[in-house]
Design an enzyme around this catalytic site. Sequence first.
Site, PDB file in Angstrom:
ATOM      1  N   LEU A 589       0.669  -1.118   0.375  1.00 51.35           N
ATOM      2  CA  LEU A 589      -0.196   0.149  -0.184  1.00 51.35           C
ATOM      3  C   LEU A 589       0.637   0.952  -0.053  1.00 51.35           C
ATOM      4  O   LEU A 589       0.320   2.136  -0.465  1.00 51.35           O
ATOM      5  CB  LEU A 589      -0.797  -0.762   0.950  1.00 51.35           C
ATOM      6  CG  LEU A 589      -1.702  -1.424   0.844  1.00 51.35           C
ATOM      7  CD1 LEU A 589      -2.882  -0.835   3.024  1.00 51.35           C
ATOM      8  CD2 LEU A 589      -2.729  -0.638  -0.165  1.00 51.35           C
ATOM      9  N   GLY A 590       1.698   1.425  -0.302  1.00 53.41           N
ATOM     10  CA  GLY A 590       2.789   2.555   0.185  1.00 53.41           C
ATOM     11  C   GLY A 590       4.070   2.100   1.273  1.00 53.41           C
ATOM     12  O   GLY A 590       4.007   1.394   1.365  1.00 53.41           O
ATOM     13  N   GLU A 591       5.324   3.263   1.682  1.00 50.69           N
ATOM     14  CA  GLU A 591       6.010   3.150   2.787  1.00 50.69           C
ATOM     15  C   GLU A 591       5.661   4.643   3.276  1.00 50.69           C
ATOM     16  O   GLU A 591       5.837   5.224   2.730  1.00 50.69           O
ATOM     17  CB  GLU A 591       7.491   3.963   1.684  1.00 50.69           C
ATOM     18  CG  GLU A 591       8.436   2.852   2.639  1.00 50.69           C
ATOM     19  CD  GLU A 591       9.497   2.630   2.215  1.00 50.69           C
ATOM     20  OE1 GLU A 591      10.799   2.228   2.104  1.00 50.69           O
ATOM     21  OE2 GLU A 591       9.765   2.387   0.418  1.00 50.69           O
ATOM     22  N   GLY A 592       5.149   4.035   4.731  1.00 46.82           N
ATOM     23  CA  GLY A 592       5.758   4.963   5.733  1.00 46.82           C
ATOM     24  C   GLY A 592       6.829   4.636   6.810  1.00 46.82           C
ATOM     25  O   GLY A 592       8.036   4.347   6.619  1.00 46.82           O
ATOM     26  N   GLY A 593       6.589   5.908   7.857  1.00 44.34           N
ATOM     27  CA  GLY A 593       8.203   5.506   8.716  1.00 44.34           C
ATOM     28  C   GLY A 593       8.340   3.689   9.293  1.00 44.34           C
ATOM     29  O   GLY A 593       7.069   3.960   9.244  1.00 44.34           O
ATOM     30  N   GLY A 595       8.597   1.635   7.755  1.00 43.40           N
ATOM     31  CA  GLY A 595       8.444   0.427   6.820  1.00 43.40           C
ATOM     32  C   GLY A 595       7.484   0.357   6.005  1.00 43.40           C
ATOM     33  O   GLY A 595       6.581   1.551   6.364  1.00 43.40           O
ATOM     34  N   LYS A 611       1.717  -3.202   8.757  1.00 40.36           N
ATOM     35  CA  LYS A 611       2.717  -2.663   8.432  1.00 40.36           C
ATOM     36  C   LYS A 611       5.038  -3.098   8.921  1.00 40.36           C
ATOM     37  O   LYS A 611       4.177  -3.782   9.613  1.00 40.36           O
ATOM     38  CB  LYS A 611       3.539  -1.356   9.467  1.00 40.36           C
ATOM     39  CG  LYS A 611       4.770  -0.628   9.542  1.00 40.36           C
ATOM     40  CD  LYS A 611       4.683   0.733   9.695  1.00 40.36           C
ATOM     41  CE  LYS A 611       3.992   2.297   9.304  1.00 40.36           C
ATOM     42  NZ  LYS A 611       4.328   3.570  10.419  1.00 40.36           N
ATOM     43  N   ASP A 708       4.458  13.567  14.128  1.00 41.87           N
ATOM     44  CA  ASP A 708       4.677  13.955  12.358  1.00 41.87           C
ATOM     45  C   ASP A 708       3.106  13.551  11.740  1.00 41.87           C
ATOM     46  O   ASP A 708       2.550  13.702  11.479  1.00 41.87           O
ATOM     47  CB  ASP A 708       5.342  12.011  11.981  1.00 41.87           C
ATOM     48  CG  ASP A 708       5.472  12.070  10.917  1.00 41.87           C
ATOM     49  OD1 ASP A 708       6.127  13.902  10.096  1.00 41.87           O
ATOM     50  OD2 ASP A 708       6.781  10.516  10.352  1.00 41.87           O
TER      51      ASP A 708
END
Length: 890
Positions: A589-593, A595, A611, A708
Amino acid sequence: MENVFLLVALIATFAVIHLTQAEDHQEGFISLDCGLAPSEASPYIEPDTGLWFSSDSDFIQSGKIGKIDPSLPKTIKSYVTLRYFPDGIRNCYNLSVKQGTNYLMRFTALYGNYDGLNITPKFDVYIGPNFWVTIDLENRISGQSEEIIYIPRSSSLDLCLVKTGQTTPMVTSVELRPVPNEIYITESGSLKSFKRYYLTSSDIILSYPNDVKDRIWEPKFDPEWTQISTTLEANNSNGFLVPQNVLKTAAIPAYAVARFNITEELDFPDDQIYLYLHFSEVQSLPITESREFDIIWNGQHFDKTISPEYLKTTTIYSTTPVTCKGGVCNLELIRTTNSTLPPLLNAIELYTVVKFPQLETNENDVGAIRKIKAIYGLNRITWQGDPCVPQKFVWDNLNCNSTDTSTPPRITYLNLSSNGLEGTIATAIQNLTHLEKLDLSNNNLTGDVPEFLANVKSLMLINLSRNNLIGFIPQALLDREKEGLQLFVDGEHRCLSGSCVTEDKIPVKTVALVSSATVMVIIVVLVLIFVFKKKILSSSEGILLPPPSIKLGANVTSTDVSEISIEMKRKKFTYSEVMKITKNLARSLGEGGFGVVYHGDINGSQQVAVKLLSQSSTQGYKEFKAEVELLLRVHHINLVSLVGYCDERGHLALIYEYMSNGDLKHHLSGKHDSSVLKWSTRLQIAIDAALGLEYLHIGCRPPMVHRDVKSTNILLDEGFTAKLADFGLSRSFQLGGEYHVSTVVAGTPGYLDPECYITGRLTELSDVYSFGIVLLEIITNQDVFDQTREKSHIAEWTAFMLNRGDIAGIMDPNLNGDYNSHSAWRALELAMLCANPSSEKRPSMFQVVIELKECLTSEISMKGNGQNMDSQSSPKVSMSYDTKDLPSAR
Ligand SMILES: *[C@@H]1O[C@H](CO)[C@@H](O)[C@H](O)[C@H]1NC(C)=O
Ligand SMILES: *[C@@H]1O[C@H](CO)[C@@H](O)[C@H](O)[C@H]1NC(C)=O
Ligand SMILES: *[C@@H]1O[C@H](CO)[C@@H](O)[C@H](O)[C@H]1NC(C)=O
Ligand SMILES: *[C@@H]1O[C@H](CO)[C@@H](O)[C@H](O)[C@H]1NC(C)=O
Ligand SMILES: *[C@@H]1O[C@H](CO)[C@@H](O)[C@H](O)[C@H]1NC(C)=O
Ligand SMILES: *[C@@H]1O[C@H](CO)[C@@H](O)[C@H](O)[C@H]1NC(C)=O
Ligand SMILES: *[C@@H]1O[C@H](CO)[C@@H](O)[C@H](O)[C@H]1NC(C)=O
Ligand SMILES: *[C@@H]1O[C@H](CO)[C@@H](O)[C@H](O)[C@H]1NC(C)=O
Ligand SMILES: *[C@@H]1O[C@H](CO)[C@@H](O)[C@H](O)[C@H]1NC(C)=O
C-alpha cells in the site's frame, strides 16, 4: 423473656438429645457464641441443647473479648464468653442470611461483671438502620434476651450495638433460626416476642431440640387451673410446628363453670399486639361429651367457636394488631351453652409490632461500598452497618441522599482523599450509580483512568489528582466533561479539556504575520531542512526512540498487568499468520515511517493494513513492545487503531485497521478516482484530524505528542472520516515542567516546527504547527515545498500571497469558488495562526477544534441560506489584505 437463663440449665437433664437428628434440624441456624476465640474449639456442640455454636469472629471486625466472673453460679457454655465494644458508637455484626426468609432472631446479653466494674450496661440494638430494642441489664443478673421475627430485605443483615450513654455495649450470643414463611406473617411489620408460654404445672423450659425452631417456651400455671395431659403424640403439622411437649399438656379452669381469664400487662402500654393460641384436645371424649368455647380478646369476640380436635393442633391467631386499654391485655375463653366441658388451652404466644420505617441503603450501593472497603482495606470504626442510615451514623467520608425514608438511600458522595489508597481504581465504583462527587485525590493509586467512570451518569466531579495514574483519559470521560463533568487529574489541578477552559476562542487579535525577521528565520530554517533532509529522514526511520518514561506494567497492579497481557495475547499474531493475512505480502500500500505497508485481511472479513518494520528498527525491541502496549490502549475514533502486532525476533509488524480511502494528500492531489473534495468535506476532515490530535494532547495521561502530523498521515475510511495514523513516532512524556518535550528531533521537513531547530524540543505546539501546514494544504492544495514557486514553503507562499492581497489565488482552484468565503477566510486565518513560527502565538488543539467547528457551522448555514457567497464576499475579503497584519474578518 429475660429470666429464662438459669432455668434453661435445668432442662439439660430432661432433654434427650439425638445429635445426628439435631444436626439435621439445624439447617440455616446461625448460633454465635460471642467472644469465643476462634482458636478454641469452634464450632462446638452446646451440651445442653445439642446446638452447634461457633465463634462470632468471622462476622464482626471490632470489639474485645470478655469472660463472665467465674465466681458466679455456673451457666450454660455459650453464655460464658462475651464481646464488648469500648470503641466507636455503632458496632455491627454482618450476618449472611437468605433474603426474604422469615427469621427468629435472638439477642442475648449477660453482663456477669466481666470487667470487674459492676456497672451494668445500657445500650440500643439496631437491625440495619432501624432501632429494635434497648438492652438495660440493671437488676437483670441473669441477663436479657430479646427475640424478633424478621424478614431480611437483603442477603446480609446488620445487627448493630449502639452506645447511648457512658456504658459499654456487649453481647453474649446471637442466634438466628429460619422459620417457615407462612407463619407469623403480619402486615404491620416485624414481631418482637413478648410472651411465649405453655400451660403446665412442670417447670421445664422447652427449646431446641424439643422445638425444632428453637423457640423458647416457658412453663406457666395458675392455681385456678387444672392440668390435663396425654402421653400420645399429636399431629402438629399445621405449620407452626408446636413442640409435642407443649401439645401433651393443657390446662382447664379448675371449676367447670369458670372461664379462662388471662391478663398480661405490656412493658410499653402503646404497643400493638398480636395473639397466637395453640389448642390440641388431650382427652378422648365420649360421644356424649363436647368441648366448645368462644374466644374473647380485649373484649372482642373471635368469629368462630372453637372445638379442638383430639391430638391435632389448632392455632388461632389475630390477623390485625390491637392496642390494649391501659396496656393491659385480656384473654377470655368461655364455654358455649351446649358444651359439656370447660375450655382448654395448651399455649399462648404474644408478639408486639416493631415498625422499621427506614429502608436500608440500596443494595447495589451497599455491595459496591463494601467491595471498595475490602479492596482498599478501609477498616475504620464507622464503616460498619448501613452506610447511609440512620443519618447520625453515616459512614465517614460518605454522604447520601436519604431524605425520604420510604426510598432506599443512595450514596452520592465518596471522598477518600488522602487515605493511602493503593492499587487501581476499583471497578466497584461504577456500581455507585447515584454518585455525584468522587474524590480519590492524594493517594497512591496506579493504573489508568478507567473508562467505566463515564458510566456513572450522575457524576459531576471527579478528583484523581496526586496519584500515580498513567495512560489515557478515555474519550467517554472527555465527552462527559463536555456535558459538565469536572475532572481533575495529576497534582496541579490540571483541568482537562472543555469544562474549565475559559471560553476564549481563537484570539482574533492581529498577528504579525511574517515580519522580515521571521522571514529570515524561516529561510534559514528551510535551508537547514534541505541540507539535513536525508539525515533526518534516515534517523527517523532507524531510531526507535529512547525508552518511554512511562512504563506500563511496571507501575500497575497485578490485575492491570494481566489485563494488558490478556489484551496483548489476544492481539498477538505469529509471523506466519502475518504472511497469511497479507497473502505473502502480495499488495503493497505504500511506505511509511519504519517500513512498508501491505494490504491484508483477517479471516476474509476484516481488512487491515500491515506495516512490516524494517530490520533496522528491530534493535529497539523493548521500545517496540512498550509502543504496542501504548497503542493498544489508544482508542479514539479519529486515531487509526491497532488491530494487532507480530513480535518474533527479526519480524516485527503492526497491524492497523484498513482505511479504504487512502490518505488526504492523495485526495487533494486529484490522483484519486473520485471527485474533488468539497470545501465542507475538507473542513470535516480537518475537524476529525484535530480531534484526534486533541485527544493525544489532552486525553492521554501523560500527554502524547504525535510528532509527525502531515497530510499523508491523515487517512480516510469509507465514510471519509479522517483518522490520524503513524503515531508510532509519538512519544508520551512524564511531566517535566510545563512542556512535554522530547530531545529527539523527528518528523517530516516542511511540517516541522521551526522553533524545534532552535530549541531542539518538540512539544504539543509543534504538532499544532504541523497541523497548520496541513490546514494550508487543505485550503490551497499547494505542495508543502515547491521550488518552482516564488516562495517554496507553503506557509511562506501563503503569507506572500496574503500580503499581495491575492486571496482568490490562495484557494485551491479545484474548488471552483464553491465555498463560503467567510468560512474559508476563518480557516485560513486559523491555519496561519497555527503555522506561526513562534509557538507562543499558536492556539491549542482544543481551541483549533472549536474554531474549525464554527467554520463548518457557518459554511453549512450559509449554504442553507442559499446564498452565493463568492460574488458577495470576495471584495470584502480582498479589501482586508492591504495591511501586513492579518485583520479580523469579522
Ligand atoms: C458481610 O457479609 C457478606 C455476606 O457474607 C459479605 O459478602 C460481605 O463481604 C460482608 N461485609 C463485611 C463488611 O464484612
Ligand atoms: C396431620 O394433619 C394434616 C392436616 O392438618 C394432615 O394433612 C396430615 O395427614 C395429618 N398427619 C397425620 C400423621 O395424621
Ligand atoms: C379477669 O381478671 C381480671 C384481673 O385478673 C379482672 O379485673 C377482670 O374483671 C376479670 N374478668 C372477668 C370477666 O372475670
Ligand atoms: C352447639 O349448638 C350450636 C347451635 O346452637 C350448634 O351449631 C353446634 O354444633 C353445637 N355444638 C356442639 C358441640 O354440639
Ligand atoms: C433524593 O432522593 C429523592 C427520592 O429518591 C429525590 O426525589 C431527590 O431529588 C433526591 N435529592 C437529591 C439532592 O438528589
Ligand atoms: C475531601 O476531603 C478533603 C478533606 O479530607 C477536603 O479537603 C476536600 O475538599 C474534599 N473533597 C471534596 C470534593 O469535597
Ligand atoms: C505513597 O506510598 C509511599 C510509600 O509506599 C508513601 O511514602 C507515600 O506517603 C504515599 N503517598 C500517599 C499520598 O499516600
Ligand atoms: C455491580 O452490579 C452488578 C449488578 O447490578 C453486579 O453483577 C456486579 O457484580 C457489581 N459489581 C461490583 C464490582 O460490585
Ligand atoms: C483535588 O485534590 C487535590 C489534592 O487533594 C486538591 O489539592 C484539590 O484542591 C482538589 N480539587 C478539587 C476541585 O477539589
